[in-house]
Design a protein around this motif. Structure first.
Motif, PDB file in Angstrom:
ATOM      1  N   THR A 191       8.455 -17.104   7.230  1.00 35.87           N
ATOM      2  CA  THR A 191       8.742 -18.428   6.638  1.00 35.87           C
ATOM      3  C   THR A 191      10.234 -18.683   6.577  1.00 35.87           C
ATOM      4  OG1 THR A 191       6.701 -18.352   5.339  1.00 35.87           O
ATOM      5  CG2 THR A 191       8.429 -19.855   4.590  1.00 35.87           C
ATOM      6  N   LEU A 192      11.012 -17.690   6.188  1.00 42.92           N
ATOM      7  CA  LEU A 192      12.466 -17.857   6.146  1.00 42.92           C
ATOM      8  C   LEU A 192      13.015 -18.240   7.520  1.00 42.92           C
ATOM      9  CD1 LEU A 192      13.811 -14.954   3.894  1.00 42.92           C
ATOM     10  CD2 LEU A 192      13.887 -17.406   3.426  1.00 42.92           C
ATOM     11  N   VAL A 193      12.602 -17.517   8.531  1.00 43.56           N
ATOM     12  CA  VAL A 193      13.099 -17.795   9.881  1.00 43.56           C
ATOM     13  C   VAL A 193      12.613 -19.156  10.368  1.00 43.56           C
ATOM     14  CG1 VAL A 193      13.050 -17.023  12.282  1.00 43.56           C
ATOM     15  CG2 VAL A 193      13.244 -15.349  10.433  1.00 43.56           C
ATOM     16  N   GLY A 194      11.334 -19.430  10.142  1.00 44.44           N
ATOM     17  CA  GLY A 194      10.773 -20.682  10.633  1.00 44.44           C
ATOM     18  C   GLY A 194      11.395 -21.913  10.011  1.00 44.44           C
ATOM     19  N   VAL A 195      11.556 -21.928   8.698  1.00 45.93           N
ATOM     20  CA  VAL A 195      12.138 -23.110   8.057  1.00 45.93           C
ATOM     21  C   VAL A 195      13.611 -23.247   8.415  1.00 45.93           C
ATOM     22  CG1 VAL A 195      10.462 -23.068   6.176  1.00 45.93           C
ATOM     23  CG2 VAL A 195      12.624 -21.833   5.912  1.00 45.93           C
ATOM     24  N   ALA A 196      14.282 -22.117   8.638  1.00 49.08           N
ATOM     25  CA  ALA A 196      15.685 -22.203   9.055  1.00 49.08           C
ATOM     26  C   ALA A 196      15.801 -22.847  10.437  1.00 49.08           C
ATOM     27  CB  ALA A 196      16.310 -20.811   9.060  1.00 49.08           C
ATOM     28  N   LEU A 197      14.949 -22.429  11.374  1.00 46.92           N
ATOM     29  CA  LEU A 197      14.976 -23.025  12.705  1.00 46.92           C
ATOM     30  C   LEU A 197      14.588 -24.497  12.654  1.00 46.92           C
ATOM     31  CD1 LEU A 197      13.343 -20.157  14.814  1.00 46.92           C
ATOM     32  CD2 LEU A 197      15.749 -20.825  14.757  1.00 46.92           C
ATOM     33  N   ALA A 198      13.539 -24.813  11.926  1.00 42.24           N
ATOM     34  CA  ALA A 198      13.092 -26.199  11.844  1.00 42.24           C
ATOM     35  C   ALA A 198      14.139 -27.081  11.180  1.00 42.24           C
ATOM     36  CB  ALA A 198      11.774 -26.271  11.071  1.00 42.24           C
ATOM     37  N   THR A 199      14.800 -26.559  10.148  1.00 42.65           N
ATOM     38  CA  THR A 199      15.847 -27.338   9.490  1.00 42.65           C
ATOM     39  C   THR A 199      16.995 -27.624  10.440  1.00 42.65           C
ATOM     40  OG1 THR A 199      15.267 -26.363   7.344  1.00 42.65           O
ATOM     41  CG2 THR A 199      17.442 -27.365   7.548  1.00 42.65           C
ATOM     42  N   GLY A 200      17.386 -26.632  11.215  1.00 44.06           N
ATOM     43  CA  GLY A 200      18.451 -26.857  12.192  1.00 44.06           C
ATOM     44  C   GLY A 200      18.083 -27.909  13.221  1.00 44.06           C
TER      45      GLY A 200
END
Length: 819
Positions: free
Chosen positions: A452-461
């Motif tokens: 979740t941390l990685v996914g939301v970081a990528l999606a936010t970018g």
């Protein structure tokens, strides 16, 4: 295992990325289903409606990637139906918080009990709980609830339609399962060339059997090469093992051993060729040199039957050959196993080349025309029966269901207090990471949070860079879904990264800003994972305390198999062969249950007070040796017209009685004893000249040795610790030398005999000292070897227990509970 080591293993497992074969076409097809639902909803209704209606297609697509032998379109429809029902019930009960919480608890309990029907049913049922939690946040009346439920079901229907219109490698999973079974036996044959007693993992054969069960509709469309072929792999496995084993097959050295290695190599080549042909749907190609190696049947034998029966009948089968058989170096039981192996390999080639199989000889197989799998409608009573069977206090499935029933409502309340708009993420995260066992639950919690941390970081970018509108957000959500489907089997953390990105894009399409969703998503996912971990600690289902029960079940099942095989020598009949087959399948199930339980126990931070890890390993190896001895005998079973071995009946009854009693003793932590088995073997009076007689007696001696090794593995008396190492060492050396020895101790060398005599007459220290001297080592002044007492493996001989029983009260083991 300590908590520190357990947590390290959890982190390693949760963050692991496995190398798996990717299925890009299947992933694209599943993502296309999501795209169709989102696109039509955006075009016909609204972005918010599209965000909610995508749930059915996304979850149904995920369900089709689960391990199931049913058609994927059926799985998609079943998942869509379950999601639709949970969605509708959630809407109806959403008006009253208490009613909804009670419904949520009941639905979660039923989803947990669905694990009784298997992992696929449990995973799909858990997804319906998540659907109920998501859909209650959408406002609407009962009519709108019914409408949305229909839309959710249509998402599953779309996935099913795409699978029907664009099939990818029809029957591919079934072909892979059958090919893997042949490849596993081929690898086993190659390892037997260098290690005549190499272990074999029957998982591939069990998977192939599971894949062979089909519904009546599937049976009408199944390729001919997938029907009945699995039985050949089942029968080849004991044939190669019997040929390689020095106790019942070729001697350890000499021309017969060289010929056995040659046949085993050729068998591996044929099996690999058949595996490739089955996997690809092509004809098998075997080099002519391999076929030359397999020329063993005498002139006039059509399928090897005459050669086997003749070897059974002739007392001089171990003597000098004559005529056309003079060129073959294998003799006796080794030749019998080789003829059977060659016969089966020729049948394998016929199947691989033509896709058809000749009818089996009457009485040689208990295989049915095909294994029946009930349809989705008729499977419901079966699932209910499995659920009722798990309604007992010690059931891991029941405990998992009760944890879900508590965690889901509690998580919903906690999430609603922390974030009224996205509070459902707490129970969703908790429910989706929870599994019946400790290690998976904790590893999935770690993986979900990290992903979740990685996914939301990528999606936010991506959102910050592109500022997408509703249509672009929908497209990004579809791409994220495709990537999630692609990497789903490589690791939970990786798939969760793309799942988190999918959720961010989907909610963005519905009108929510990223800064409204990302912080809540991270925090609430962490809370849900922690809640799942705490729930398991509060109400655990540890496997470690149940190891003795699993061991007893395995002993009982393998004892029934060993007794059934020996009994078939005394009374050859079709019914006896069917009993052997059923006992074999039961023993495999018990072996698999033990292996799974032991693997789980090794990952748990708890200790077993009556069975440590080394004892469990040694006991498991001893029972595996018992099953292997029975499997070796199964290769040489006489036909219904073959000569019986009447003396085998008494030994079979003794094995059945002693192993049944030993299973009870193991549960109650008493040392098992084998008085009836020893007496039956000692009083065996039969014809020493017959091949079958010698084979079954040697196999019976191997069974007794395995049972004695089991006692040594779990026996805690001082004498056992003193002499086990010496006796085991000499027994291993004797077995490696391949000396058949006496029927009681096949393969025992003279040095091992001196150790056993010392143990019987002079006590533990003298026996240990004799063993150390025979090895060329040094003992201390008391005659004890320097490593005495170290338990490195299972093994002991019968006279050791006799010495203990005759030695007086100082060495008599307690009849009560151990340790």
């Amino acid at each position: 295992m300590t908590w520190l080591r357990a947590l390290r293993d959890i982190l390693r497992t949760g963050l692991a990325i496995e190398r798996k074969r990717l299925e890009p076409l299947v992933a694209i097809r599943a993502a296309a289903g999501v795209a169709i639902v989102i696109g039509l909803s955006l075009w016909l209704v609204s972005p918010a409606y599209a965000a909610s209606s995508a749930l059915g297609a996304f979850s149904a697509g995920t369900a089709t990637f689960q391990r199931s032998w049913r058609p994927r379109k059926v799985i998609a429809l079943a998942a869509g139906a379950g999601l639709a029902v949970s969605t509708f019930l959630g809407y109806v009960a959403a008006g009253n918080v208490v009613t909804f919480l009670l419904l949520l608890a009941l639905w979660s309990f039923l989803a947990g009990m669905a694990w009784a029907a298997g992992p696929t049913a449990g995973i799909v049922s858990t997804a319906t709980v998540a659907a109920m939690l998501v859909t209650i946040t959408l406002p609407g009346s009962v009519g709108q609830a019914l409408e949305h439920a229909v839309v959710i079901f249509l998402g599953g229907a779309v996935q099913a339609m795409l699978i029907l219109l664009f099939p990818v490698r029809r029957w591919g999973a079934h072909r892979d399962a059958l090919a893997d079974a042949f490849a596993a036996v081929a690898d086993y044959a190659r390892r037997l060339r260098h290690d005549p007693t190499a272990p074999f993992d029957p998982e591939a054969l069990m998977t192939a059997r599971d894949a062979a069960a089909v519904t009546p509709l599937q049976a009408r469309h199944r390729p001919p090469a997938l029907h009945g072929t699995r039985g050949l792999a089942e029968r080849i496995r004991p044939a190669v093992a019997s040929l390689a084993d020095p106790a019942l097959g070729a001697p350890a050295d000499g021309p017969q051993r060289d010929r056995a290695r040659e046949l085993l190599g050729a068998a591996a080549d044929v099996l690999d060729a058949a595996a490739r042909a089955i996997r690809r749907g092509t004809r098998a190609e075997v080099p002519p040199r391999v076929m030359d190696v397999l020329r063993i049947a005498p002139a006039g034998a059509v399928d090897g039957t005459d050669a086997v029966d003749e070897a059974n009948r002739r007392p001089e089968a171990d003597g000098a050959p004559s005529g056309a058989e003079a060129d073959e170096v294998l003799r006796g039981a080794a030749r019998q196993a080789a003829v059977r192996l060659v016969t089966l390999l020729r049948e394998v080639l016929e199947v691989a080349e033509s896709g058809e199989r000749r009818a089996s000889r009457a009485g040689t197989s208990a295989e049915t025309p095909f294994l029946m799998r009930p349809t989705m409608i008729r499977v419901l009573p079966v699932v209910l029966r499995d659920m009722r069977r798990e309604l007992r206090p010690d059931s891991t499935v029941l405990r998992h269901a009760l944890r879900l029933a508590v965690v889901a409502p509690v998580g919903y309340v906690v999430g609603s207090l922390l974030s009224p708009g996205h509070g459902y993420w707490v129970p969703i995260a908790a429910v989706l990471v929870m599994r019946p066992d400790f290690h998976q639950t904790y590893a999935r919690a770690v993986a979900r949070f990290a992903g979740t941390l990685v996914g939301v970081a990528l999606a936010t970018g991506v959102v910050q860079l592109t500022r997408p509108d509703a249509y672009l957000s929908g497209a990004l959500a579809v791409v994220s879904a495709a990537l999630m489907y692609l990497v789903m089997r490589t690791g939970y953390a990786v798939s969760q990264a793309f799942t988190a990105a999918y959720v961010v894009f989907l909610l963005g399409m519905g009108g929510e800003e990223w800064d409204q969703t990302v912080p809540d998503r991270v925090l609430l996912t962490l809370i849900g994972g922690v809640l799942a971990m705490v729930a398991y600690l509060v109400y655990p289902a540890w496997e470690t305390p149940r190891l003795l029960d699993r061991l007893a079940d395995r002993l009982a099942a393998n004892g029934r198999y060993a007794a059934a095989v020996v009994r078939s020598y005394a009374e050859p009949s079709a019914q006896g062969f069917a009993e052997v087959r059923k006992a074999l399948l039961d023993s495999r199930e018990a072996d698999a249950a033990w292996d799974e339980a032991f693997d789980r126990a090794k990952q748990e931070p708890v200790r077993h007070r009556g069975l440590n890890r080394r004892e469990a390993e040694d006991a498991g190896e001893a029972i595996r040796a018992l099953g292997r001895a029975a499997m070796l005998l199964e290769t040489h079973l006489p036909t219904r017209e073959g000569p019986p071995v009447p003396e085998a009946a008494g030994f079979a009854e003794a094995v059945a009685a002693d192993t049944a009693q030993a299973a009870r003793d193991v549960r109650e932590r008493r040392n098992p004893e084998w008085d009836r088995v020893e007496e039956a073997l000692d009083t065996w009076a039969g014809d020493e000249d017959g091949v079958q007689e010698r084979v079954v007696r040697r196999g019976a001696a191997l069974q007794l040795r395995a049972l004695e090794d089991l006692t040594a593995a779990i026996d805690r008396t001082p004498l056992e610790h003193d002499v086990d190492s010496a006796v085991r060492e000499h027994r291993a050396r004797a077995a490696g030398a391949g000396d058949p020895g006496s029927p009681r101790n096949p393969g025992t060398s003279a040095e091992a005999g001196r150790v056993a005599e010392a143990a019987e007459g002079g006590g533990g220290a003298e026996a240990a000292g004799a063993g150390e001297r025979a090895r060329g080592g040094r003992a201390d002044e008391a005659g004890r070897p320097r490593e005495a007492g170290a338990v490195e493996g299972a093994g002991r001989v019968g006279p050791v227990r006799e010495a203990r029983r005759e030695g007086g009260g100082d060495t008599e083991p307690p009849r009560g509970r151990r340790g």
